[in-house]
Write a protein that holds these residues in place. Structure first.
Motif, PDB file in Angstrom:
ATOM      1  N   ALA A  56       4.432  44.036  -3.032  1.00  0.00           N
ATOM      2  CA  ALA A  56       4.005  42.754  -2.450  1.00  0.00           C
ATOM      3  C   ALA A  56       3.156  41.974  -3.436  1.00  0.00           C
ATOM      4  CB  ALA A  56       3.228  43.000  -1.166  1.00  0.00           C
ATOM      5  N   ALA A  57       2.168  42.653  -4.023  1.00  0.00           N
ATOM      6  CA  ALA A  57       1.319  41.979  -5.013  1.00  0.00           C
ATOM      7  C   ALA A  57       2.174  41.517  -6.184  1.00  0.00           C
ATOM      8  CB  ALA A  57       0.218  42.920  -5.488  1.00  0.00           C
ATOM      9  N   GLY A  58       3.088  42.383  -6.621  1.00  0.00           N
ATOM     10  CA  GLY A  58       3.961  42.046  -7.743  1.00  0.00           C
ATOM     11  C   GLY A  58       4.789  40.803  -7.462  1.00  0.00           C
ATOM     12  N   SER A  59       5.280  40.682  -6.225  1.00  0.00           N
ATOM     13  CA  SER A  59       6.086  39.504  -5.880  1.00  0.00           C
ATOM     14  C   SER A  59       5.264  38.227  -6.010  1.00  0.00           C
ATOM     15  CB  SER A  59       6.604  39.615  -4.438  1.00  0.00           C
ATOM     16  OG  SER A  59       7.769  40.393  -4.413  1.00  0.00           O
ATOM     17  N   LEU A  60       4.033  38.276  -5.508  1.00  0.00           N
ATOM     18  CA  LEU A  60       3.185  37.077  -5.603  1.00  0.00           C
ATOM     19  C   LEU A  60       2.913  36.726  -7.062  1.00  0.00           C
ATOM     20  CD1 LEU A  60       0.537  37.226  -2.742  1.00  0.00           C
ATOM     21  CD2 LEU A  60       2.817  36.246  -2.794  1.00  0.00           C
ATOM     22  N   TYR A  61       2.573  37.733  -7.853  1.00  0.00           N
ATOM     23  CA  TYR A  61       2.304  37.460  -9.268  1.00  0.00           C
ATOM     24  C   TYR A  61       3.554  36.936  -9.954  1.00  0.00           C
ATOM     25  CZ  TYR A  61      -2.100  39.936  -8.697  1.00  0.00           C
ATOM     26  OH  TYR A  61      -3.345  40.312  -8.285  1.00  0.00           O
ATOM     27  N   ALA A  62       4.701  37.515  -9.607  1.00  0.00           N
ATOM     28  CA  ALA A  62       5.948  37.076 -10.236  1.00  0.00           C
ATOM     29  C   ALA A  62       6.240  35.623  -9.868  1.00  0.00           C
ATOM     30  CB  ALA A  62       7.100  37.978  -9.820  1.00  0.00           C
ATOM     31  N   LEU A  63       6.049  35.274  -8.594  1.00  0.00           N
ATOM     32  CA  LEU A  63       6.305  33.885  -8.169  1.00  0.00           C
ATOM     33  C   LEU A  63       5.425  32.913  -8.946  1.00  0.00           C
ATOM     34  CD1 LEU A  63       6.613  34.196  -4.282  1.00  0.00           C
ATOM     35  CD2 LEU A  63       8.407  33.591  -5.895  1.00  0.00           C
ATOM     36  N   MET A  64       4.174  33.300  -9.165  1.00  0.00           N
ATOM     37  CA  MET A  64       3.256  32.441  -9.914  1.00  0.00           C
ATOM     38  C   MET A  64       3.615  32.423 -11.393  1.00  0.00           C
ATOM     39  SD  MET A  64       1.092  31.018  -7.936  1.00  0.00           S
ATOM     40  CE  MET A  64      -0.216  30.510  -9.044  1.00  0.00           C
ATOM     41  N   ALA A  65       3.887  33.610 -11.926  1.00  0.00           N
ATOM     42  CA  ALA A  65       4.099  33.733 -13.376  1.00  0.00           C
ATOM     43  C   ALA A  65       5.342  32.966 -13.819  1.00  0.00           C
ATOM     44  CB  ALA A  65       4.203  35.200 -13.765  1.00  0.00           C
ATOM     45  N   VAL A  66       6.369  32.953 -12.974  1.00  0.00           N
ATOM     46  CA  VAL A  66       7.607  32.262 -13.339  1.00  0.00           C
ATOM     47  C   VAL A  66       7.342  30.777 -13.597  1.00  0.00           C
ATOM     48  CG1 VAL A  66       9.743  31.426 -12.323  1.00  0.00           C
ATOM     49  CG2 VAL A  66       9.241  33.851 -12.320  1.00  0.00           C
ATOM     50  N   LEU A  81      -4.959  33.349 -13.465  1.00  0.00           N
ATOM     51  CA  LEU A  81      -5.268  34.246 -14.588  1.00  0.00           C
ATOM     52  C   LEU A  81      -4.345  35.461 -14.546  1.00  0.00           C
ATOM     53  CD1 LEU A  81      -9.180  34.300 -14.755  1.00  0.00           C
ATOM     54  CD2 LEU A  81      -7.574  33.105 -16.218  1.00  0.00           C
ATOM     55  N   LYS A  82      -4.170  36.001 -13.337  1.00  0.00           N
ATOM     56  CA  LYS A  82      -3.296  37.174 -13.194  1.00  0.00           C
ATOM     57  C   LYS A  82      -1.859  36.815 -13.564  1.00  0.00           C
ATOM     58  CE  LYS A  82      -6.505  39.854 -11.362  1.00  0.00           C
ATOM     59  NZ  LYS A  82      -6.560  40.092  -9.900  1.00  0.00           N
ATOM     60  N   ALA A  83      -1.437  35.633 -13.097  1.00  0.00           N
ATOM     61  CA  ALA A  83      -0.075  35.216 -13.403  1.00  0.00           C
ATOM     62  C   ALA A  83       0.103  35.056 -14.905  1.00  0.00           C
ATOM     63  CB  ALA A  83       0.249  33.896 -12.710  1.00  0.00           C
ATOM     64  N   PHE A  84      -0.937  34.574 -15.543  1.00  0.00           N
ATOM     65  CA  PHE A  84      -0.865  34.440 -16.991  1.00  0.00           C
ATOM     66  C   PHE A  84      -0.690  35.815 -17.637  1.00  0.00           C
ATOM     67  CE2 PHE A  84      -2.762  34.576 -21.130  1.00  0.00           C
ATOM     68  CZ  PHE A  84      -2.056  33.588 -21.771  1.00  0.00           C
ATOM     69  N   ILE A  85      -1.488  36.774 -17.149  1.00  0.00           N
ATOM     70  CA  ILE A  85      -1.365  38.128 -17.698  1.00  0.00           C
ATOM     71  C   ILE A  85       0.056  38.642 -17.498  1.00  0.00           C
ATOM     72  CG2 ILE A  85      -2.184  40.500 -17.504  1.00  0.00           C
ATOM     73  CD1 ILE A  85      -4.821  39.409 -16.554  1.00  0.00           C
ATOM     74  N   ALA A  86       0.582  38.413 -16.292  1.00  0.00           N
ATOM     75  CA  ALA A  86       1.941  38.857 -16.006  1.00  0.00           C
ATOM     76  C   ALA A  86       2.922  38.241 -16.991  1.00  0.00           C
ATOM     77  CB  ALA A  86       2.314  38.493 -14.575  1.00  0.00           C
ATOM     78  N   LEU A  96       9.255  40.577 -14.495  1.00  0.00           N
ATOM     79  CA  LEU A  96       8.942  41.967 -14.823  1.00  0.00           C
ATOM     80  C   LEU A  96       7.437  42.162 -14.951  1.00  0.00           C
ATOM     81  CD1 LEU A  96      10.119  44.733 -15.690  1.00  0.00           C
ATOM     82  CD2 LEU A  96       9.979  43.926 -18.049  1.00  0.00           C
ATOM     83  N   GLY A  97       6.788  41.235 -15.691  1.00  0.00           N
ATOM     84  CA  GLY A  97       5.343  41.321 -15.879  1.00  0.00           C
ATOM     85  C   GLY A  97       4.593  41.257 -14.559  1.00  0.00           C
ATOM     86  N   GLY A  98       5.071  40.427 -13.643  1.00  0.00           N
ATOM     87  CA  GLY A  98       4.439  40.316 -12.334  1.00  0.00           C
ATOM     88  C   GLY A  98       4.439  41.644 -11.603  1.00  0.00           C
ATOM     89  N   TYR A  99       5.580  42.319 -11.619  1.00  0.00           N
ATOM     90  CA  TYR A  99       5.652  43.603 -10.905  1.00  0.00           C
ATOM     91  C   TYR A  99       4.866  44.689 -11.638  1.00  0.00           C
ATOM     92  CZ  TYR A  99       8.826  41.616  -7.550  1.00  0.00           C
ATOM     93  OH  TYR A  99       9.354  40.826  -6.550  1.00  0.00           O
ATOM     94  N   ILE A 100       4.869  44.650 -12.968  1.00  0.00           N
ATOM     95  CA  ILE A 100       4.066  45.633 -13.712  1.00  0.00           C
ATOM     96  C   ILE A 100       2.594  45.443 -13.373  1.00  0.00           C
ATOM     97  CG2 ILE A 100       3.238  46.285 -16.013  1.00  0.00           C
ATOM     98  CD1 ILE A 100       6.009  45.758 -17.091  1.00  0.00           C
ATOM     99  N   LEU A 101       2.168  44.183 -13.340  1.00  0.00           N
ATOM    100  CA  LEU A 101       0.761  43.906 -13.046  1.00  0.00           C
ATOM    101  C   LEU A 101       0.407  44.346 -11.632  1.00  0.00           C
ATOM    102  CD1 LEU A 101      -1.890  42.632 -13.993  1.00  0.00           C
ATOM    103  CD2 LEU A 101      -1.117  40.492 -13.001  1.00  0.00           C
TER     104      LEU A 101
END
Lengths: 239, 324, 346
Positions: free
Chosen positions: B14-24, B229-234, B248-253
């Motif tokens: 779930a967290a990975g999905s949110l980060y991925a949506l932002m990171a994209v 910031l997290k999305a950037f890291i992802a 991928l980065g979103g889910y890893i994060l």
């Protein structure tokens, strides 16, 4: 068809090209030669609108395109196949070719042109699903030319198509250029391989340090002592 | 124990999905313009406010979502047009700092608006029916919103994949991200591609904003900062500029964060008899539960490590000059 | 000649001192506070200019260093009774420290605490800089932003030293106009000297084009690292001054809003210009104060940040070099003969 008058291009405070005039007539193959840094690529970039001329005028088929944006210039029928090929390495060969025709709406005509391009470069057909970056240098050059043809240009700008290719591949590329001309395509060719360029061209322009220094029919320039000495002498031709 | 693991895996996804949506969204814009748009997090915040406003006014979720997405896309397009287009081609740092300024304007604009509307800075987010509550499968219970987040992430990212591979506009976007001037030579209109990237990024950020707000239960004008910031890291982990890398980065994060939280205090959680006392003591000493509160610091250390060891990320290619 | 060159800056310092003395004697606490605030911002902006403006390696971690300096020096000068009450978990070697010595009216303990704070921050900055200065462009900006987040997380969690999220209070108010003014003078002098040195020229050279600079033998890493560490030292000093001025604070102060405020001053003044940083700080503090009054009067909170951010965007778009670019206000030419001045202007 294409006419540059008194074109000047600056990078910041440096004048890279000054007072350049040239014409390309319908169906002609014109070559623009000169040493490294003479301003040939800069001139091409101003024609396709990637650089803005700071003075002078560029006309294409009677229309002033000096300040037109690149996408309009492409839509008008000028296709620029850039130096270093610049294919999209992470995209497939098929996607690269599709991008060449990305502005065209008529899907059927695009499909037909794709067939023609693959006829000219059969090797691309086997590689359609492969990433562009995995092709060899020669194949990449074919893809770049093929991609430029996909926009169905009336004028093709070719920048150093032979750069970094094996001699055999250079022959193939120049044979293709000659064939395209025979089919009636108008071409402006920038080359350092002066030998080959003068072989296929109708007329030639020579640039030196940002200015035009010579112009004339290709077969005349071939025997011009200044050209011979500077670009053809002693077999010091860069291939 | 197995329930614990399953719950943590769902949390990570779930967290990975949110980060991925932002990171994209960040990665698409970065790919084309070399702009790190820090105001991207504030788009998420705007979406949360529009949703809170809609739901608070009694609108159904089905009506609130289009309103929210539309409003956020509008703000995203406006930001590109007003703030970023005039400085296109400026040095990296200038554009990055501009995005901070844009973020300040959006945050304080929201603050000002809530004040004028007579609302406090921190407002409770009205959990919409269908997103609140928990889902229970046997002994495993998971917040419903986590499952929705995961599914929404997968569906939207799938749609994005279809868009960038099957349509001319999507293809143009990928081409522009790889080599902008070569893309221009294909006749691609840069402004159109950029606007598309901002619009899609805004829509994805809006979705993330809604889900984030439901998870958090309350919102304020500053909620976008940490997620961006997290999305950037992802995006960096995956290889900046690559859409697949950002996902991928979103889910890893997400996995990394949940892992840090889950192993912190593991020595206290393990059922009696499952490990020897020495192992337990070792775990309690080296993975204390206090470690969880250092999660963000650990994540950023990881970022710095990635930047140093593999600056091009996992899927990224080394940046080559874009000048023709 | 040298004396004439020094005359202009000397006069500026003298006039400032006179102004401080008048302000000090006036007893106008509000204006004194505003000027101290301004001086701390000048220290932050000038030191950030060294770290980022000169080198082009944009650090967003400056406020993190300031925070570390603030906490370090505040712990050192906190009276023992307060220390026992507020920070019971402090390790024993720190619990008994109270730097309250003074020589006459001069609180030397505060000076020592400030120097220790600056030194400690530099010691931390060195390895951080060693690692991060290898990056460039926006990656270094984001990595240093990561540093800021890490510092914040640590401050929140190191309860024993910082009281975590609770307010750190009862710090003695040592900072006055003279301390702030003195340190501002020191930072301006040091950074100006660095700008005029070989290191400074190398910084500015590699900022324009790192590869080209390296190709002609200009060092890249050393000047960058020097700028980073010296900049961090002064950020730590600014933190100490701030802590002993405001007397109570929490980790939330030292975060992004403050970072952005200092960046605005730097960019508006001109990256690469020491006098520009001073001008930028004065302009933004004055504008900020004016806007704060508008906010208080109209209750439109948030307005000042919006106006400042919008102004920042306009500066970046229309005049990227800021007010002064890399140039300096030619104070040193103030007393040179007219014709020489005319000679030197392009």
């Amino acid at each position: 068809m294409l006419e540059l008058t008194g074109v000047e291009i600056r990078y910041g405070n440096i004048r890279a090209v000054r007072d350049v005039s040239l014409t390309v007539g319908q169906g002609e193959l014109i070559t623009l030669i000169g040493s490294n840094g003479a301003g040939k690529t800069t001139t091409l970039r101003s024609i396709s609108g990637l650089l803005r001329a700071s003075a002078g005028r560029i006309m294409f088929e009677g229309e002033d395109i000096t300040r037109a944006p690149t996408d309009r210039i492409v839509a008008m029928g000028i296709s620029h196949c850039p130096e270093g090929r610049r294919i999209f390495g992470s995209l497939t060969v098929g996607e690269n070719l599709r991008l060449g025709a990305v502005t065209r709406a008529d899907r059927r005509a695009v499909a037909k042109d794709l067939g023609e391009v693959l006829e000219i470069f059969p090797v691309l057909e086997q590689r359609l699903g492969q990433a562009g970056g995995t092709l060899s240098g020669g194949e990449q050059q074919m893809l770049a030319i093929g991609r430029a043809l996909m926009s169905r240009p009336r004028l093709l700008l070719l920048d150093e198509p032979s750069l970094g290719l094996a001699p055999l591949m250079v022959e193939r590329i120049f044979a293709t250029i000659a064939e395209l001309k025979r089919q009636g395509l108008t071409i402006l060719l920038v080359e350092q391989n002066v030998h080959h360029a003068l072989d296929v061209a109708d007329r030639a322009y020579v640039m030196e340090t940002g200015r035009m220094s010579l112009e004339g029919p290709a077969h005349v320039l071939r025997r011009d002592p200044r050209v011979e000495q500077a670009y053809l002498g002693g077999g010091e031709v860069r291939a | 124990m197995i329930e614990y693991v399953v719950q943590q895996v769902v949390n990570a996804l779930a967290a990975g999905s949110l980060y991925a949506l932002m990171a994209v969204g960040l990665a698409m814009v970065f790919g084309i313009l070399r702009l790190i748009n820090f105001a991207h997090g504030d788009l998420m915040m705007i979406a949360a406010y529009v949703a809170a406003f809609g739901l608070g006014a009694g609108l159904a979720l089905e009506l609130t979502i289009p309103l929210m997405v539309g409003g956020t896309v509008l703000v995203g397009l406006l930001m590109e047009r007003v703030a970023y287009r005039p400085i296109r081609g400026a040095p990296d740092v200038a554009t990055l700092l501009s995005s901070f300024a844009v973020g300040q304007i959006l945050q304080n604009g929201t603050l000002l608006t809530t004040r004028l509307a007579g609302q406090p800075t921190l407002i409770a987010f009205p959990a919409p029916a269908g997103l609140g509550g928990v889902a229970a499968v046997g002994p495993i219970t998971v917040p419903l919103v986590n499952i929705v987040s995961f599914v929404a992430g997968i569906v939207l990212l799938g749609m994005l994949t279809v868009f960038v591979t099957r349509t001319n506009l999507g293809l143009s976007m990928r081409a522009a991200a790889e080599d902008l001037s070569a893309a221009q030579l294909m006749g691609i209109k840069v402004n159109r591609v950029v606007a598309t990237a901002f619009a899609i990024g805004s829509a994805l950020a809006a979705t993330a904003g809604l889900l984030f707000a439901v998870q958090a239960g309350q919102i304020n004008p500053y909620i976008g900062f940490t997620p961006v910031l997290k999305a950037f890291i992802a995006a960096v982990i995956g290889g900046f500029g690559s859409i697949a890398g950002a996902v991928l980065g979103g889910y890893i994060l997400g996995a990394l964060e949940v892992f840090v939280t889950a192993v912190a205090g593991i020595g206290d959680i393990l059922p009696p008899g499952s490990v020897s006392p020495e192992v337990r003591a070792f775990l309690q000493q080296w993975l204390p539960s206090a470690l969880a509160s250092y999660r963000d610091a650990i994540v950023f250390l990881f970022l710095i490590l990635v930047l140093l060891v593999r600056p091009q990320g996992i899927l990224g290619q080394r940046d080559r000059g874009d000048s023709l | 000649m040298a004396a004439r060159r020094a005359a202009g800056p000397a006069m500026a310092v003298g006039l400032s001192a006179l102004a401080f003395a008048l302000l000090d004697a006036s007893g106008q606490a509000f204006w004194q506070g505003l000027v101290i605030n301004l001086l701390i911002f000048i220290i932050l902006t000038v030191s950030l200019n060294l770290t980022s403006g000169f080198t082009g390696v944009f650090s967003l971690g400056q406020i993190g260093f300031m925070a570390l300096g603030a906490y370090a020096s505040a712990i050192l000068t906190l009276p023992l009774r307060e220390k026992a009450a507020f920070l019971p978990d402090l390790p024993s070697w720190l619990a008994g420290v109270h730097l309250d010595w003074s020589v006459g009216p001069l609180p030397v303990g505060f000076l020592v605490a400030t120097l220790i704070a600056g030194g400690l921050v530099s010691v931390i900055a060195w390895p951080v800089g060693r690692v991060l200065m290898r990056l460039s462009g926006h990656f270094v900006a984001v990595a240093t932003l990561g540093f800021l987040v890490i510092v914040r997380v640590i401050l929140f969690n190191a309860d024993g030293f910082t009281r975590g999220s609770r307010t750190f209070s009862n710090v003695t108010q040592y900072t006055n106009l003279w301390w702030a003014g003195l340190w501002a003078l020191v930072v301006v002098y040091v950074v100006w000297r660095i700008k005029r040195s070989t290191y400074g020229r190398e910084m500015l050279a590699q900022r324009e084009d790192r590869v080209a600079a390296q190709a002609i033998g200009i060092r890249v890493m050393e000047p960058r690292l020097l700028a980073f560490v010296v900049g961090a030292f002064f950020a730590g000093v600014a933190g100490s001054l701030y802590a002993h001025f405001i007397t109570s604070f929490s980790p939330t102060v030292f975060y992004f809003d403050l970072t952005f405020r200092v960046i605005t001053m730097l960019v508006v003044g001109g990256m690469g210009s020491v006098s520009g940083s001073i001008v930028g700080a004065v302009a933004i503090v004055a504008l900020g104060e004016a806007l704060r009054r508008v906010e208080d009067a109209t209750l439109l909170y948030g307005l000042s940040s919006i106006v400042l951010a919008a102004m920042f965007l306009v500066v970046i778009t229309v005049r990227r070099g800021g007010l002064l670019g890399e140039r300096e206000i030619p104070l040193d030419r103030l007393f040179l003969r007219r014709d020489r001045t005319a000679d030197q202007s392009p």
